[in-house]
Design an enzyme around this catalytic site. Sequence first.
Site, short mmCIF file in Angstrom:
data_model
loop_
_atom_site.label_atom_id
_atom_site.label_comp_id
_atom_site.label_asym_id
_atom_site.label_seq_id
_atom_site.Cartn_x
_atom_site.Cartn_y
_atom_site.Cartn_z
N SER A 130 54.34 -65.99 29.87
CA SER A 130 55.30 -66.60 28.95
C SER A 130 54.93 -66.43 27.48
O SER A 130 55.77 -66.64 26.61
CB SER A 130 55.46 -68.09 29.26
OG SER A 130 54.27 -68.79 28.97
N LYS A 197 51.88 -72.86 24.57
CA LYS A 197 53.12 -72.44 23.89
C LYS A 197 52.88 -72.42 22.39
O LYS A 197 51.85 -72.88 21.88
CB LYS A 197 54.27 -73.41 24.20
CG LYS A 197 54.59 -73.62 25.67
CD LYS A 197 55.16 -72.38 26.33
CE LYS A 197 55.46 -72.63 27.81
NZ LYS A 197 55.90 -71.39 28.50
#
Length: 315
Positions: A130, A197
Amino acid sequence: MSTHEPPTDRDGSPAPTGTDTPTRSVVVSGTGKAVGTEARPEGGTWSVDGSAAPDAGGDDGATADPDAEEDSGDTESADGTEGAGDTEDAEDGGGRRWSRDLLWIAAVCVVALLLVNAFVARPFAVPSGSMEGTLRPGDRVLVNQLAYAFDGRPQRGDVVVFDGIGSFLPYRDDPSGVKRLLAEAGLAPAGDTVYVKRVIGVGGDRVTCCGSDGRLRVNGVPLDESAYLLPGDAPSAVPFDIVVPSGKLWVMGDHRSASRDSRDHLGEPGGGTVPVNRVIGRADWLLFPLGRTTSLDRPAAFAAIEGTGGHGEPR
């Protein structure tokens, strides 16, 4: 027959009889002991019991001292077998002390490493793609756990590691005390509730997607994401318009089409935002593989948003 005791010498021994009374002499042995002997008659020496013995030592006038011989034997023994034993014992004692010192040094190093790992810096493995093309699956990052200590707050552009319970995952009980302690010390995996993230918006920011130019906007300012976004990926295929609550973060992956991030949790109780107090730390370094080791600096594009709001900044 006389009943009187025979005359004694000054040291308590009977005085010798006869016309020739030998004189007494003192012989000093090699060990410094004074040995009393009778004066040597011509051609020999007096034995301990007073009888004459042949002169075995020549004409130098010295007499053999049994105590001196015995002392000499003791000296040889001390210089030989007993001395070697003392040296071996000393070496064994030194070896044991050195082993104990090594054990103490190793124990101190382990404790120091655990303390650093639990409270200062901690390695994490990247679980998915991701965050490509910044991070790849299996990469190891070093997380600075003091980055936001002492009233520090995550900044736009930071790569953060956080626990997703209550935001990306439903609330549930935290792991048991032992398991949690081992995980915090780095002795057990962090688990599948930990995410990595990039921070796009902070408390008070309005984040929207997407403008006519296809870019994200933060407080109305277009964000140039070319420095970290995976080449060929769009900023977002899902439109959204969110004002980040105070004390929360809006986070997104760098590989937007393969990232389940704040966009995917908009309708959930947390609204897709992550509480600041669930942030474990800031990923400052990519450590492994060694050929890709680098620092994870904040992209310069986020400087354009400074002073536009968020964290109580005036708009």
